[in-house]
Write a protein that holds these residues in place. Structure first.
Motif, mmCIF file in Angstrom:
data_model
loop_
_atom_site.group_PDB
_atom_site.id
_atom_site.type_symbol
_atom_site.label_atom_id
_atom_site.label_comp_id
_atom_site.label_asym_id
_atom_site.label_seq_id
_atom_site.Cartn_x
_atom_site.Cartn_y
_atom_site.Cartn_z
ATOM 1 N N GLU A 109 -26.579 25.687 -18.248
ATOM 2 C CA GLU A 109 -25.930 24.598 -18.975
ATOM 3 C C GLU A 109 -24.478 24.506 -18.536
ATOM 4 O O GLU A 109 -23.874 25.492 -18.102
ATOM 5 C CB GLU A 109 -25.986 24.841 -20.491
ATOM 6 C CG GLU A 109 -27.345 24.632 -21.119
ATOM 7 C CD GLU A 109 -27.306 24.783 -22.631
ATOM 8 O OE1 GLU A 109 -27.847 23.912 -23.323
ATOM 9 O OE2 GLU A 109 -26.730 25.772 -23.111
ATOM 10 N N GLY A 110 -23.910 23.297 -18.654
ATOM 11 C CA GLY A 110 -22.503 23.120 -18.318
ATOM 12 C C GLY A 110 -22.203 23.357 -16.857
ATOM 13 O O GLY A 110 -21.189 23.970 -16.517
ATOM 14 N N ARG A 114 -19.210 19.941 -18.979
ATOM 15 C CA ARG A 114 -19.130 20.950 -20.034
ATOM 16 C C ARG A 114 -18.801 20.317 -21.381
ATOM 17 O O ARG A 114 -18.225 19.233 -21.437
ATOM 18 C CB ARG A 114 -18.056 22.003 -19.699
ATOM 19 C CG ARG A 114 -18.353 22.782 -18.424
ATOM 20 C CD ARG A 114 -17.289 23.818 -18.165
ATOM 21 N NE ARG A 114 -17.582 24.593 -16.956
ATOM 22 C CZ ARG A 114 -18.391 25.647 -16.937
ATOM 23 N NH1 ARG A 114 -18.942 26.063 -18.041
ATOM 24 N NH2 ARG A 114 -18.629 26.292 -15.809
ATOM 25 N N SER A 115 -19.153 21.013 -22.461
ATOM 26 C CA SER A 115 -18.838 20.546 -23.801
ATOM 27 C C SER A 115 -17.333 20.516 -24.010
ATOM 28 O O SER A 115 -16.597 21.362 -23.487
ATOM 29 C CB SER A 115 -19.479 21.465 -24.855
ATOM 30 O OG SER A 115 -20.874 21.394 -24.790
ATOM 31 N N GLN A 157 -23.887 18.618 -22.692
ATOM 32 C CA GLN A 157 -23.669 19.199 -21.374
ATOM 33 C C GLN A 157 -24.809 18.817 -20.443
ATOM 34 O O GLN A 157 -25.894 18.437 -20.882
ATOM 35 C CB GLN A 157 -23.610 20.728 -21.457
ATOM 36 C CG GLN A 157 -22.572 21.270 -22.418
ATOM 37 C CD GLN A 157 -22.541 22.776 -22.374
ATOM 38 O OE1 GLN A 157 -21.696 23.361 -21.726
ATOM 39 N NE2 GLN A 157 -23.471 23.411 -23.065
#
Length: 243
Positions: A75-76, A80-81, A107
């Motif tokens: 993830e990311g 990214r968040s 993400q």
């Protein structure tokens, strides 16, 4: 003339399974196992060139596994968040004012999706075929895809379809369809509303295989093609619009 009196097919089935996800939402699963005792199963088979007939089998057993498993590997990667904003400063009256906490932005991620079927279908002490496997159904079927998904809606990745082992075309177990594996690739863009498009490339290695087969009692009884070929290398384009 040519009609067959059929008995009603009946069965008793037990099934157990589980569906859920991990605490961090990175693993999702859906698994079921079933076992069925069947009496007078209705089977359709070719009895002459161009002529199929439905007959009753004696006792048969169907058991199998249905498995779906999604695993988020990364993830990311590129998107990214965004962290939630910090609390605001004190208000004019001295009380601490807190800004609403915004939900983190989605993400991008890399997901490995898998589906597996086990089809253990067989006769149960048949006077002619014993405990042979029922014809025309692969015992093992597996499909998987490795997909990169961006929060904008863009996605792409390869996929595979795999029949692990040969499976019978006739109930006597003398003629078999070969196992096979095909490789594909899909790329597209999807949104909850509006325009979505995709390009789907299938069987990129141009594998020669039987996608499905006929079903007969015993091979050699008459001369008729039983293997229905799958598509060669092919490309599909699709457009969808949601209101």
């Amino acid at each position: 003339a040519g009609l067959v009196d059929l008995e009603a097919q009946t069965a008793t089935t037990v099934e157990i399974g589980t569906r859920g996800r991990s605490a961090n939402n990175r693993v999702k699963w859906d698994i079921a196992y079933y076992f069925a005792w069947i009496d007078n199963e209705m089977l359709e088979l070719a009895v002459a060139p161009g002529l199929n007939q439905t007959v009753n089998a004696g006792r048969t057993i169907h058991q199998g596994v249905e498995l779906g498993l999604d695993v988020t590997l990364l993830e990311g990667i590129f998107a990214r968040s965004i962290a939630a904003p910090a609390p605001a400063l004190a208000s004019a009256k001295g009380a601490k004012a807190v800004q609403p906490v915004a939900a983190p932005a989605p993400q991008d991620r890399l997901v490995f999706r898998q589906n597996y079927l086990y089809n253990g279908f067989r006769f149960d002490g048949d006077k002619e075929f014993g405990d042979n496997q029922l014809a025309g159904v692969p015992e093992h079927y597996y499909r998987a895809e490795l997909v990169y998904e961006h929060p904008s809606g863009f996605y792409l990745g390869p996929n595979i379809e795999w029949v692990f082992s040969d499976y019978p075309v006739d109930f006597a177990g003398t003629l078999f369809a070969d196992s096979y594996a095909t490789l594909g690739f899909k790329i597209g863009y999807r949104t909850p509303k509006g325009l979505s498009i995709y390009v789907d490339a299938r069987n990129l290695t141009d594998e020669h295989y039987a996608a499905t087969t006929g079903v007969i009692n015993r091979a050699g009884a008459f001369n008729q093609a039983q293997f229905l070929p799958g598509d060669g290398r092919s490309f599909f384009f699709g457009v969808e619009y949601k209101f």
